[in-house]
Design an enzyme around this catalytic site. Structure first.
Site, short mmCIF file in Angstrom:
data_model
loop_
_atom_site.label_atom_id
_atom_site.label_comp_id
_atom_site.label_asym_id
_atom_site.label_seq_id
_atom_site.Cartn_x
_atom_site.Cartn_y
_atom_site.Cartn_z
N ASP A 249 45.47 40.83 50.57
CA ASP A 249 44.59 40.49 49.46
C ASP A 249 44.53 41.66 48.47
OD1 ASP A 249 41.94 40.85 51.80
OD2 ASP A 249 42.52 42.35 50.33
N LYS A 271 42.08 37.00 46.20
CA LYS A 271 41.06 36.27 45.46
C LYS A 271 40.22 37.28 44.71
CE LYS A 271 40.72 32.90 49.22
NZ LYS A 271 41.73 33.62 50.03
N MET A 384 30.35 42.86 46.92
CA MET A 384 30.61 41.83 45.90
C MET A 384 29.35 41.50 45.10
SD MET A 384 33.00 39.37 48.30
CE MET A 384 31.84 39.46 49.67
#
Length: 474
Positions: A249, A271, A384
């Site tokens: 990722d 992502k 996040m």
């Protein structure tokens, strides 16, 4: 060659060590690990050797050396500070054709101790013939990182199967192909993961159905750490070096990706917020399909795969497909980035607990226990959370957290261009907008220690690296 490399069977064989100090103790340790019957001649014993003597692991023969003590020994080691005595031991041993080693005196050695990588029964010995022992030690350290600890168990299991394999395959070439497939396939991977019963089942299947068994792959979930390549675990590196294909990722740094086996296929399934280039369902399908093709698949994730990394979801799919799997943990961003920023997650005076949460919250704030999160004397590490910094700040203050609570936003933590922006809870949104991605939000009194404990970018080991940026919006 100056020396013939051999491995001596010392089990139950008498070996004489002249000397009882720290140097002698190191040699005695090796001899005991090889099963030798160790006899010691020394005026006095160090604490370590004395303890071995009290436990009857070694025999303290006498305080003074006599040539007759060499008459029935297999080899002798002289490890005293008396150079004349050491030379006499060497000469007496030569006359009796007994192998001798005088520590740190290479000309007076009929045998020498190599640097050893011990994965018993696999043992790798490295020697410079006494010319450059430090170089030999450095080579050993490199090999230590490349040779997994599971090699010994793998060899042990293989040894128990040798006769069965001989009976199954008549030709030597067929047996060689069998073991090559075993040591480079599921048997090796399962052994490395501590799944010994399953590893033996893989051997049985390979022996009974060699063509079918070679078409079975497996998946290993690997945590790549928060960015600094030095934080990748040794086990993670070893697995990456064995992979046929790696799914990674965006959080995996280029430096970590450079350590993947050169001929392995690398597939990005990353992502980003609002931009899922590869949907999760497609990643799940790839893991299963590639493993069913007989490939060793590594799923490489930033940080730790079981902390906000969807690792559990992916392995549920793999397990449902009947594919064997393993997990190699990684250093999670909250631990790595805060350590590099000089912010301890807990502190006796400032934070008695720490909570890891995800910033992917609903705009109405439902789903989180804000009253619990807003308590003082605890640290919040929020993954996040940059895009929701305004909501996070608003809800925490509304539920009682002081607006002046210290906060930090750590962008690209542990990397050479790391940025640490500090301020208070009321300006968290402003800090988050300035921070580079990926960013970790840290809320709590421990942030105040950053100005005392910040080290990364100022340490000699990081000299030459881009200095991390520090912004204070207190």
């Amino acid at each position: 060659m100056d020396y013939l490399p051999i491995f001596a069977d010392l089990k139950q064989r008498p070996v004489l060590v002249v000397g009882g100090g720290e140097v002698a103790a190191r040699k005695i340790d090796l001899l005991l690990r090889a099963g030798a019957e160790v006899r010691v001649v020394a005026q006095a014993l160090s604490g370590e050797v004395e303890s071995l003597h009290q436990q009857s692991d070694v025999l303290w023969l006498s305080q003074s050396y006599q040539p007759e003590q060499l008459d029935d020994v297999f080899l002798v080691i002289a490890a005293t500070d008396d150079t004349e005595l050491n030379a006499r031991v060497y000469e007496d041993a030569n006359q009796r054709r007994v192998l001798a080693n005088v520590v740190d005196d290479q000309p007076k050695c009929s045998f020498i101790f190599p640097s050893i990588v011990d994965r018993s029964p696999i043992v790798v010995a490295i020697s410079s013939s006494g010319q450059a022992p430090v170089l030999a030690r450095m080579l050993r350290e490199k090999l230590e990182t490349l040779l997994p600890a599971s090699l010994g168990k793998m060899a042990e299991i293989a040894g128990s199967w040798r006769e069965r394999v001989k009976q199954r395959f008549n030709s030597m070439s067929a047996r060689r192909r069998f073991w090559e497939q075993a040591f480079d396939g599921r048997f090796a991977s399962l052994t490395a993961g501590g799944q010994f019963d399953e590893a033996e089942q893989a051997l049985k299947q390979l022996m009974d159905e060699p063509d079918e068994a070679t078409h079975q792959g497996m998946v290993t979930l690997v945590g790549a750490g928060p960015g600094d390549v030095g934080l990748l675990t040794l086990r993670g590196l070893q697995v990456m070096q064995q992979a046929d294909v790696v799914l990674y990722d965006f959080l995996v740094s280029d430096e970590v990706l450079d350590l993947v086996r050169r001929d392995a296929e690398k597939i990005c399934v990353g992502k980003r917020a609002g931009n899922h280039l590869v949907m999760q369902e497609e990643t799940n399908r790839l893991l299963v399909d590639l493993a069913k093709q007989g490939k060793k698949v590594v799923r490489l994730k930033g940080g730790d795969p079981f902390i906000f990394g969807r690792g559990g979801e992916e392995l549920e799919v793999v397990a449902a497909a009947g594919i064997p799997f393993q997990v190699v943990p990684g250093i999670t961003a909250a631990a790595g980035a805060t350590a590099y920023a000089g912010i301890p997650l807990t502190h006796r005076e400032r934070a008695q607990s720490v909570m890891f949460i995800t910033g992917q919250i609903r705009t109405d704030g439902n789903g989180l226990q804000w009253s619990e999160l807003a308590r003082g004397q605890q640290t919040l590490a929020i993954y996040m959370g940059a895009m929701k910094a305004s909501d996070i700040s608003h809800h925490l203050i509304a539920h009682g957290r002081a607006a002046e609570t210290p906060v930090a936003v750590i962008g690209r933590g542990t990397r050479a261009d790391q940025q640490v922006l500090t301020g208070t809870l009321q300006n968290l949104e402003q800090l988050a907008q300035q921070a580079p991605s990926p960013a970790l939000l840290v809320i709590g009194e421990v942030v105040e220690l950053h100005h005392k404990l910040a080290w990364f970018g100022h340490h000699p080991e990081t000299a030459g690296a881009q200095r991390p940026t520090v912004v204070n919006l207190a």
